[in-house]
Design an enzyme around this catalytic site. Structure first.
Site, short mmCIF file in Angstrom:
data_model
loop_
_atom_site.label_atom_id
_atom_site.label_comp_id
_atom_site.label_asym_id
_atom_site.label_seq_id
_atom_site.Cartn_x
_atom_site.Cartn_y
_atom_site.Cartn_z
N SER A 170 4.57 -10.25 -20.97
CA SER A 170 4.63 -9.01 -20.82
C SER A 170 5.99 -8.34 -20.17
O SER A 170 6.54 -8.99 -19.22
CB SER A 170 3.44 -8.53 -19.75
OG SER A 170 3.77 -7.54 -18.82
N LYS A 171 6.28 -7.13 -20.68
CA LYS A 171 7.47 -6.70 -20.15
C LYS A 171 7.19 -5.67 -19.17
O LYS A 171 8.14 -4.91 -18.37
CB LYS A 171 8.16 -5.66 -21.24
CG LYS A 171 8.80 -6.63 -22.30
CD LYS A 171 10.10 -5.98 -22.91
CE LYS A 171 10.95 -6.73 -23.64
NZ LYS A 171 10.53 -7.67 -24.80
N ARG A 172 6.05 -5.12 -18.67
CA ARG A 172 5.80 -4.57 -17.66
C ARG A 172 6.41 -4.85 -16.16
O ARG A 172 6.23 -5.86 -15.65
CB ARG A 172 4.28 -4.14 -17.33
CG ARG A 172 3.62 -3.40 -18.63
CD ARG A 172 2.65 -2.45 -17.79
NE ARG A 172 1.52 -3.14 -17.04
CZ ARG A 172 0.43 -3.72 -17.37
NH1 ARG A 172 0.17 -3.85 -18.57
NH2 ARG A 172 -0.22 -4.53 -16.56
N GLN A 173 7.05 -4.02 -15.78
CA GLN A 173 7.73 -4.30 -14.57
C GLN A 173 7.03 -4.95 -13.41
O GLN A 173 7.45 -5.80 -12.92
CB GLN A 173 8.62 -3.00 -14.06
CG GLN A 173 9.56 -3.36 -12.82
CD GLN A 173 10.60 -2.33 -12.53
OE1 GLN A 173 10.85 -1.38 -13.32
NE2 GLN A 173 10.95 -2.43 -11.35
#
Ligand code: GLU
Length: 478
Positions: free
Chosen positions: A252-255
């Site tokens: 996932s790229k969610r910070q």
């Protein structure tokens, strides 16, 4: 073997990704294992992606994690500190070498023409890359135009044959030259691109091993050609496996899910995070998974890094964090716990009491954030809520009678300590004949509102007689 020199070369484009921490850690482990040097190089030549504060954040994160480096931003060496934006002269000097020996050429194509070319290629399902318009310009003409026209410098790629990458982890990987893009090395603003600055610096800094994420593997043939054009020795390459979600999709790229800072804020220990990150792609031969940093240094070998993607499993991190919360020294734990409790506004006047509370809640913690949550009950004069399991125990038929006997026994004690609490419980047991789980669960539920958690004698000691009695009355009233 000559001295091992590795580098961690982040671009300061925002938060520190878990994958970056892994790259930094593996380089650190490899350097320490081989008694070599770790160099930090800030790759900040892409001004459009530069984020204010990103470098400080990065250096802070490394410091927090205990990843110490030998040369880099805060440790000038003969050729440091290493910010690529401060080394533009070096890249300028080196590009002339490639222009002179014909392995790079100026390109005058306008942005509009390149855009049209790309659209055309996409439309025809062709690989998107430079079509070579300026590749064959006459040398003298090109030189003349360079003086007056805006241009970039591209690397020349042989139009046939293949470039072979020998990777420590992936073995031999072959790339068809005709598919490799004639990469821009120097942009119109005079700044180098990543590929050019990266190779020049790796050479000048004497890097022996390039250890980085797999996403850079497709760039490696370009780098190899650049080494050849300069006539330089190549470093060893090792590309680390991709990080995956449990469903094996790309991480996932969610910070909040991948920023090291966010794990730090959520109450994970550096010891646990490092151990966990070390296992994202590397493992020892046995089943053991708990490796403190010094053991990681001793055991880490590139040969044990796997090719296949590494799954990021949050449950495992949680488990590991719990292990380390109990493994770190009592002193270290108490210091962290004190910070957490203060942050949450929980602080008794007596430091000894704070200490006891912190120790009482230590068992069963997952993150540091559980400390204030569990310690909350020691700061309140009543149980604010009972868990569902606790309610079940408290509403069992014999419970009320049991708690009444306990109340009587407790009232007789001048004060409640670990020892006098034992007396109380002995008395309750002999009077009611109830023992084991049937005895302890209702008591725990009445004292803490929960059926799991801190060790009961520790809890009772901190609660003291007054609150013990009022919690018992509260439970009896239910
Ligand atoms: N600056 C690149 C990055 O941000 C470095 C890649 C490499 O290690 O060569 O990951």
């Amino acid at each position: 073997m000559s001295e091992v020199r590795v580098r961690f070369a982040p671009s300061p484009t925002g938060f520190v990704h878990i994958g970056s921490l892994r790259t930094a850690l593996y380089n650190y482990l490899f350097a320490r294992h081989n008694k070599g040097k770790l160099i930090i190089r800030i790759e900040d030549t892409d001004r459009s992606r530069y984020v204010e504060g990103a470098v400080e954040n990065l250096l802070n994160t490394l410091k927090w994690a205990g990843i110490e480096y030998d040369e880099g931003p805060e440790k000038p060496s003969p050729c440091g500190p290493f910010y690529q934006s401060e080394r533009l002269d070096i890249y300028r000097k080196h590009i002339t070498i490639l222009l002179q020996n014909g392995s790079a050429y100026p390109c005058f194509c306008s942005a509009e023409r390149l855009e049209k070319m790309r659209t055309e290629q996409q439309k025809n399902n062709m690989p998107v890359r430079y079509d070579g318009t300026c590749r064959t310009l006459d040398g003298a003409e090109a030189e003349q135009r360079m003086a007056s026209e805006e241009h970039v410098i591209r690397m020349r790629i042989p139009q046939s044959g293949e470039t072979v990458v020998k990777d420590e982890i992936r073995g031999i990987v072959r790339f068809q030259n005709e598919l490799i893009d004639e990469q821009v090395l120097i942009k119109a603003d005079g700044f180098p691109t990543y590929h050019f600055a990266n190779v020049v610096d790796d050479h000048l800094m004497g890097i022996t091993h390039v250890i980085r994420g797999e996403e850079w593997l497709p760039s490696t043939p370009k780098h190899i050609l650049l080494y050849e054009y300069f006539g330089w020795n190549k470093p060893v390459f090792a590309h680390l496996p991709l990080l995956l979600n449990p469903d094996r999709s790309k991480l996932s790229k969610r910070q909040g899910d991948v920023a090291v800072e966010s794990y730090r804020e959520k109450g994970y220990l550096k010891e646990a995070l490092l151990n966990f990150v070390a296992l994202l792609g590397w493992h020892e031969s046995g089943d053991e998974e708990i490796f403190p940093l010094d053991e990681l240094i001793e055991k880490f070998r590139l040969e044990r890094v796997s090719k296949s993607g590494a799954v990021f499993n949050l449950e495992k991190l949680n488990w590991m964090n719990g292990v380390y919360l109990r493994k770190i020294s009592e002193e270290e734990y108490l210091q962290l716990a004190r910070q957490e409790m203060e942050r949450a506004g929980l602080k008794q006047a007596d430091p000894q009491v704070n200490r006891k509370i912190a120790l009482a809640v230590r068992n069963g913690l997952t993150t540091l954030k559980d400390i204030p949550q569990r310690a909350g009950m020691f700061f309140s004069d009543e149980i604010e809520s009972y868990s569902r399991d606790a309610m079940e125990w408290l509403s069992k038929s014999g419970t009320k009678a049991l708690l009444k006997v306990m109340l009587e026994a407790a009232e007789k004690q001048p004060e409640i300590t670990i020892d006098s609490f034992k007396e109380v419980m002995k008395e309750v047991q002999s009077k009611t004949g109830i023992k084991g789980k049937e005895l302890w669960m209702p008591v725990r539920a009445a004292m803490t509102g929960m059926t799991e958690g801190p060790e009961l004698p520790l809890v009772i000691e901190v609660l003291g007689k007054q609150r013990l009695i009022s919690f018992l009355r509260q439970a009896i009233r239910l």
